[in-house]
Every structure is written in structure tokens, then in C-alpha cells.
Design a protein around this motif. Sequence first.
Motif, PDB file in Angstrom:
ATOM      1  N   TRP A 112       2.836  -0.799 -51.268  1.00 29.35           N
ATOM      2  CA  TRP A 112       3.870  -0.565 -52.270  1.00 29.35           C
ATOM      3  C   TRP A 112       5.224  -0.602 -51.581  1.00 29.35           C
ATOM      4  O   TRP A 112       5.337  -0.408 -50.362  1.00 29.35           O
ATOM      5  N   GLU A 113       6.261  -0.864 -52.375  1.00 35.41           N
ATOM      6  CA  GLU A 113       7.613  -0.840 -51.851  1.00 35.41           C
ATOM      7  C   GLU A 113       8.589  -0.458 -52.955  1.00 35.41           C
ATOM      8  O   GLU A 113       8.301  -0.623 -54.146  1.00 35.41           O
ATOM      9  N   GLU A 114       9.742   0.062 -52.530  1.00 35.02           N
ATOM     10  CA  GLU A 114      10.814   0.425 -53.458  1.00 35.02           C
ATOM     11  C   GLU A 114      12.117  -0.211 -53.009  1.00 35.02           C
ATOM     12  O   GLU A 114      12.389  -0.308 -51.805  1.00 35.02           O
ATOM     13  N   SER A 115      12.920  -0.622 -53.985  1.00 34.91           N
ATOM     14  CA  SER A 115      14.268  -1.110 -53.709  1.00 34.91           C
ATOM     15  C   SER A 115      15.164  -0.710 -54.882  1.00 34.91           C
ATOM     16  O   SER A 115      14.710  -0.096 -55.849  1.00 34.91           O
ATOM     17  N   GLY A 116      16.431  -1.070 -54.794  1.00 35.71           N
ATOM     18  CA  GLY A 116      17.349  -0.734 -55.879  1.00 35.71           C
ATOM     19  C   GLY A 116      17.854   0.694 -55.792  1.00 35.71           C
ATOM     20  O   GLY A 116      17.894   1.305 -54.724  1.00 35.71           O
ATOM     21  N   ASN A 117      18.215   1.233 -56.944  1.00 33.71           N
ATOM     22  CA  ASN A 117      18.849   2.547 -57.053  1.00 33.71           C
ATOM     23  C   ASN A 117      17.775   3.636 -57.160  1.00 33.71           C
ATOM     24  O   ASN A 117      17.030   3.657 -58.137  1.00 33.71           O
ATOM     25  N   PRO A 118      17.696   4.558 -56.191  1.00 30.73           N
ATOM     26  CA  PRO A 118      16.661   5.597 -56.266  1.00 30.73           C
ATOM     27  C   PRO A 118      16.804   6.503 -57.480  1.00 30.73           C
ATOM     28  O   PRO A 118      15.826   7.151 -57.885  1.00 30.73           O
ATOM     29  N   ALA A 119      17.997   6.525 -58.079  1.00 25.64           N
ATOM     30  CA  ALA A 119      18.217   7.325 -59.288  1.00 25.64           C
ATOM     31  C   ALA A 119      18.210   6.464 -60.551  1.00 25.64           C
ATOM     32  O   ALA A 119      18.537   6.944 -61.637  1.00 25.64           O
ATOM     33  N   GLY A 120      17.816   5.190 -60.411  1.00 22.23           N
ATOM     34  CA  GLY A 120      17.836   4.278 -61.546  1.00 22.23           C
ATOM     35  C   GLY A 120      16.603   4.397 -62.424  1.00 22.23           C
ATOM     36  O   GLY A 120      15.731   5.249 -62.215  1.00 22.23           O
ATOM     37  N   ILE A 121      16.531   3.536 -63.417  1.00 26.89           N
ATOM     38  CA  ILE A 121      15.387   3.495 -64.326  1.00 26.89           C
ATOM     39  C   ILE A 121      14.186   2.944 -63.563  1.00 26.89           C
ATOM     40  O   ILE A 121      14.249   1.836 -63.023  1.00 26.89           O
ATOM     41  N   PRO A 122      13.079   3.664 -63.496  1.00 28.25           N
ATOM     42  CA  PRO A 122      11.925   3.149 -62.763  1.00 28.25           C
ATOM     43  C   PRO A 122      11.302   1.945 -63.481  1.00 28.25           C
ATOM     44  O   PRO A 122      11.114   1.959 -64.698  1.00 28.25           O
ATOM     45  N   VAL A 123      10.984   0.915 -62.709  1.00 34.21           N
ATOM     46  CA  VAL A 123      10.290  -0.257 -63.240  1.00 34.21           C
ATOM     47  C   VAL A 123       9.214  -0.663 -62.247  1.00 34.21           C
ATOM     48  O   VAL A 123       9.442  -0.662 -61.035  1.00 34.21           O
TER      49      VAL A 123
END
Length: 312
Positions: A23-34
Motif C-alpha cells: 500500500w502507499e499514500e500520497s497527496g494531502n494527509p488531511a484531504g478526502i480519502p480515496v
Amino acid sequence: MYPIPEVRQSGLLQVSDLHQIYWEESGNPAGIPVIFVHGGPGAGTAPVCRAFFNPERYRIVLMDQRGCGQSQPYAETRENTTWDLVADLEKLREFLGIDRWLVFGGSWGSTLSLAYAQSHPERVLGLILRGIFLCRQSEIDWLSEEGGVSQIYPAQWQRYIAPVAPEKRRQLVLAYHELLFGDDYETAVKAAKAWNEWESYLIRFEPQEEDSDGEASLAIARLENHYFVNLGWLAGEKAILANMNTIRHIPAVIVQGRYDLCTPMQSAWELSQAWPEAELRIVQGGHASTEEPLASALTAAADEFAHRLAVL
């Protein structure tokens, strides 16, 4: 599409004694999860999958499903069913501390997204779906048996059936199952290469000759065949269209290429008839999500959801 954002964090999540999923995450950690739900089965994710989402508005999560991409073990079909993958999505959501998320899936990813939403509707903010595939026998036959899309690419079809003995060509999915899962590894690799090269013609609007690596093709060939033989564990009362009442309240956009040869219009149409609340957007394109006009239509849908969800 947006510039591809850098990965902020990533890892392997143990989901069973056998499987770890990447798994990985990018973008805004406080943003809308997608959550991006990839196709195949077995295709895995790529950096470009992050580019459908505004990185300032979205907390972007990618996951490689069991047996593919960077998940381990590679090309493994044991403990690998639709319902295992649905459970993995829930485990990842809980691991990341996400209450609800937008679900974005195309092709096989649309199948899995719908199965997940029907299992956990309370965890889904909305759905963006592309290239609808419902894992029914008619759709599998269109792709993999004589008389379907074989009539569009007859020369390439001959290369697809070449590894199969002539007397076994009346049931090609089962014949390929023997080749892909037999004891002869070289035979399996050769069959995987032929399977993958045939599919490469169906996903691009303007196909190009592809000389794929047989070993690298094992995950998609074995996993697709494994899921096709078992109808995705979605037959009878588990069929997606039979359970639409569970998700009709969830906002959804369906983007479908008019000239999609891999997942033709019929399934998107039938889904929209069973789900009139969803918005079906037909574009003059093929199957691949990163080709125009699909790429723009999908990015626009994600932008619209960012606005819609921000005001909830």
C-alpha cells in the motif's frame, strides 16, 4: 490529469498468514480519502494511478491486490478470491484510520469496487467507476472464447490460441488453466506471455505490437484465469446486479468508453439500468484509463467529488 505526486508513506500489510499487500499514500494527509482499485485481476498499480486526483484535495491511497504488483507472494492464487480482496480493503482502511473513503475503480477494479461497496456501504463516500466488468460468463466469453472480440483481431487471436492444443480450443479458459497451473514452468511462462499479449490489443484504442516478458505476465495471466474459472465468486445470489439495492443511495459516476473492446458498453448500460441514481457518462474512447478522453473524464469526476464531498 495532475502531476504525479510523491509517495508520502508506504508499506506491506499482513492480511493473512500467506499474503502481504503493498500500500502507499500520497497527496494531502488531511484531504478526502480515496482508494484506487486497480484492474486485472493481477495488473497492480503504477505511479500514474495517483494522477487522477488533485493532491491538494485528496488523501490518495493505492493498494496492490493479492499476488500482484509489489504484494507478496507474487502470482499466488491460494487464498485469493474476490471476498479475500474485499476483506483486504477493509483491513487497509482500518489500518490507515480512515472512517469512509471515495472508491475509484476501473475494469476488474469496477467489479471489486462494487463488491466492496455492497459489502460495506457505510464505508463508501461515493464511487467513480470505469470500463464496467461484472465477471459474468458472457463477458468472460467475449474476451477469451471464439466468437467474441476474436472477430475484431483475427490475426492476433491466432497467436492467442497457438499454445492450446487444437482439440482443447472449445474451452480456452479451461485449457489455459491447465497450461498456466501445470508442472512445466516454461509452458506456464509461454502461456502467460500469449495471454498477456492478446489482452494488450483490447485495452488500447490504437493497439501496438507488444513483446511482453513471460515471467512478468504470470501474475495477470494466472490471476485473471483463476478468477475467470470461478466467475469471480460472484454468481447467483452473490451477483452484483442482484444486490444493487444495497448501494443505490451512494453517489456514483460511471465513465464508459463507447468503443471499449475489453469491457463493452453492454455491462455499463445494464448497471445503469439497475442503478438509475448513478450517472452514466459515455465518452468516445476505448478502455485504457490514461488515454483520452477517458483520462479527462475520470479526472473531472474526481474533481467534482472533491467539491461535493468538501461541502458535506
